[in-house]
Design a protein around this motif. Structure first.
Motif, mmCIF file in Angstrom:
data_model
loop_
_atom_site.group_PDB
_atom_site.id
_atom_site.type_symbol
_atom_site.label_atom_id
_atom_site.label_comp_id
_atom_site.label_asym_id
_atom_site.label_seq_id
_atom_site.Cartn_x
_atom_site.Cartn_y
_atom_site.Cartn_z
ATOM 1 N N THR A 45 -10.581 0.324 7.330
ATOM 2 C CA THR A 45 -9.314 1.462 6.950
ATOM 3 C C THR A 45 -9.152 2.041 7.977
ATOM 4 O O THR A 45 -10.048 2.730 8.926
ATOM 5 C CB THR A 45 -9.120 1.997 5.948
ATOM 6 O OG1 THR A 45 -7.645 1.864 5.518
ATOM 7 C CG2 THR A 45 -10.392 2.834 5.607
ATOM 8 N N CYS A 56 -17.034 -2.678 -0.943
ATOM 9 C CA CYS A 56 -16.418 -2.632 -2.819
ATOM 10 C C CYS A 56 -17.254 -1.976 -3.042
ATOM 11 O O CYS A 56 -19.020 -2.216 -3.306
ATOM 12 C CB CYS A 56 -16.103 -3.922 -2.680
ATOM 13 S SG CYS A 56 -15.397 -4.191 -4.300
ATOM 14 N N ASP A 118 -8.081 2.688 -0.729
ATOM 15 C CA ASP A 118 -8.079 1.798 0.185
ATOM 16 C C ASP A 118 -10.093 0.760 -0.961
ATOM 17 O O ASP A 118 -9.170 -0.656 -1.239
ATOM 18 C CB ASP A 118 -8.477 1.562 1.739
ATOM 19 C CG ASP A 118 -7.421 1.596 2.215
ATOM 20 O OD1 ASP A 118 -6.331 1.918 1.421
ATOM 21 O OD2 ASP A 118 -7.180 2.404 3.539
ATOM 22 N N ALA A 121 -8.334 0.165 -4.204
ATOM 23 C CA ALA A 121 -7.770 -1.732 -4.283
ATOM 24 C C ALA A 121 -8.226 -2.305 -4.036
ATOM 25 O O ALA A 121 -8.001 -3.256 -4.455
ATOM 26 C CB ALA A 121 -6.464 -1.698 -2.895
ATOM 27 N N VAL A 122 -9.488 -2.371 -2.969
ATOM 28 C CA VAL A 122 -10.091 -3.908 -2.677
ATOM 29 C C VAL A 122 -11.157 -3.537 -4.287
ATOM 30 O O VAL A 122 -11.121 -5.184 -4.232
ATOM 31 C CB VAL A 122 -11.653 -3.347 -1.600
ATOM 32 C CG1 VAL A 122 -12.322 -4.506 -1.741
ATOM 33 C CG2 VAL A 122 -10.814 -3.544 -0.426
ATOM 34 N N SER A 124 -10.101 -3.514 -6.907
ATOM 35 C CA SER A 124 -8.927 -4.118 -8.069
ATOM 36 C C SER A 124 -8.819 -5.434 -7.437
ATOM 37 O O SER A 124 -7.561 -6.020 -8.434
ATOM 38 C CB SER A 124 -8.448 -3.406 -7.758
ATOM 39 O OG SER A 124 -6.851 -3.038 -6.945
ATOM 40 N N GLY A 125 -9.059 -5.518 -6.567
ATOM 41 C CA GLY A 125 -8.320 -7.486 -6.451
ATOM 42 C C GLY A 125 -7.044 -6.815 -5.525
ATOM 43 O O GLY A 125 -6.577 -7.970 -5.499
ATOM 44 N N ASP A 126 -6.410 -6.201 -4.516
ATOM 45 C CA ASP A 126 -5.216 -5.889 -4.023
ATOM 46 C C ASP A 126 -5.379 -6.996 -2.803
ATOM 47 O O ASP A 126 -6.411 -6.534 -2.027
ATOM 48 C CB ASP A 126 -4.996 -4.306 -3.962
ATOM 49 C CG ASP A 126 -3.555 -4.358 -3.538
ATOM 50 O OD1 ASP A 126 -3.042 -5.033 -2.340
ATOM 51 O OD2 ASP A 126 -3.056 -3.252 -2.847
ATOM 52 N N ASP A 127 -5.243 -7.751 -2.872
ATOM 53 C CA ASP A 127 -4.612 -9.135 -1.953
ATOM 54 C C ASP A 127 -3.857 -8.139 -0.924
ATOM 55 O O ASP A 127 -4.415 -8.444 0.411
ATOM 56 C CB ASP A 127 -3.461 -10.218 -2.369
ATOM 57 C CG ASP A 127 -3.766 -11.296 -3.402
ATOM 58 O OD1 ASP A 127 -4.949 -11.183 -3.413
ATOM 59 O OD2 ASP A 127 -2.769 -11.931 -3.880
ATOM 60 N N ALA A 128 -3.452 -7.621 -0.209
ATOM 61 C CA ALA A 128 -2.990 -6.884 0.901
ATOM 62 C C ALA A 128 -4.737 -5.949 1.519
ATOM 63 O O ALA A 128 -4.435 -6.321 2.265
ATOM 64 C CB ALA A 128 -2.245 -5.323 1.071
ATOM 65 N N GLU A 129 -5.220 -5.632 0.589
ATOM 66 C CA GLU A 129 -6.230 -5.455 0.922
ATOM 67 C C GLU A 129 -7.670 -5.842 1.444
ATOM 68 O O GLU A 129 -8.079 -5.830 2.832
ATOM 69 C CB GLU A 129 -7.223 -3.815 -0.095
ATOM 70 C CG GLU A 129 -6.289 -2.706 -0.120
ATOM 71 C CD GLU A 129 -6.091 -1.849 1.326
ATOM 72 O OE1 GLU A 129 -7.514 -1.639 1.594
ATOM 73 O OE2 GLU A 129 -4.771 -1.048 1.273
ATOM 74 N N GLN A 131 -6.599 -8.847 3.648
ATOM 75 C CA GLN A 131 -6.425 -8.791 5.155
ATOM 76 C C GLN A 131 -7.436 -7.807 5.706
ATOM 77 O O GLN A 131 -7.691 -7.865 7.298
ATOM 78 C CB GLN A 131 -5.287 -9.164 5.106
ATOM 79 C CG GLN A 131 -4.315 -9.954 4.251
ATOM 80 C CD GLN A 131 -2.708 -9.831 4.525
ATOM 81 O OE1 GLN A 131 -2.021 -8.299 5.075
ATOM 82 N NE2 GLN A 131 -1.714 -10.465 3.324
#
Length: 134
Positions: A45, A56, A118, A121-122, A124-129, A131
């Motif tokens: 990030t 993570c 960030d 977000a990782v 929690s499994g946020d798809d955008a993260e 990437q």
């Protein structure tokens, strides 16, 4: 970035890809051992113009961060929320090195809130993260 500066290609799970430069490749090589050690993927990030590589959090670390952020923010407001963010960032960030990370956080403590967002977000499994996987 010219072709001469490109030393690797970062491929994302969604099929996208981008070139990376020698500095990023050196960081990827340096932290490949950490991925094996922690059995965790590394992500990147950017905050305050600086690139941070982080892993993570484990289940226990993530749960503790969520509980701490929730309880401390209610009890002590923003100050305790920043303290909780700093704790999680120091646990999960693998680059820059600890001394440099401490100096950055000492100068700009609020930067931990951005990085912590960030990290969670990782967690929690946020798809955008995903990437941003190194």
């Amino acid at each position: 970035m010219t072709d001469e500066e490109t030393v690797c290609t970062v491929r994302y799970y969604d099929g996208g890809e981008e070139a990376c430069d020698a500095e990023e490749q050196a960081l990827r090589d340096k932290h490949a051992a950490l991925e094996l050690k922690h059995k965790r993927e590394l992500f990147r990030t950017t905050a305050g113009g600086k690139t941070f590589f982080f892993r993570c959090p484990t289940t226990l670390e993530g749960e503790a961060a969520l509980a701490s952020l929730s309880a401390k923010t209610k009890e002590g407001g923003v100050k305790n929320g920043v303290t909780s963010s700093i704790r999680l960032v120091k646990l999960c960030v693998v680059h820059p090195e600890k001394a440099e990370l401490d100096a950055i956080i000492d100068r700009r403590p609020g930067i931990a809130i951005s990085i912590q967002g960030d990290i969670m977000a990782v967690f929690s499994g946020d798809d955008a993260e995903f990437q941003k996987k190194v």
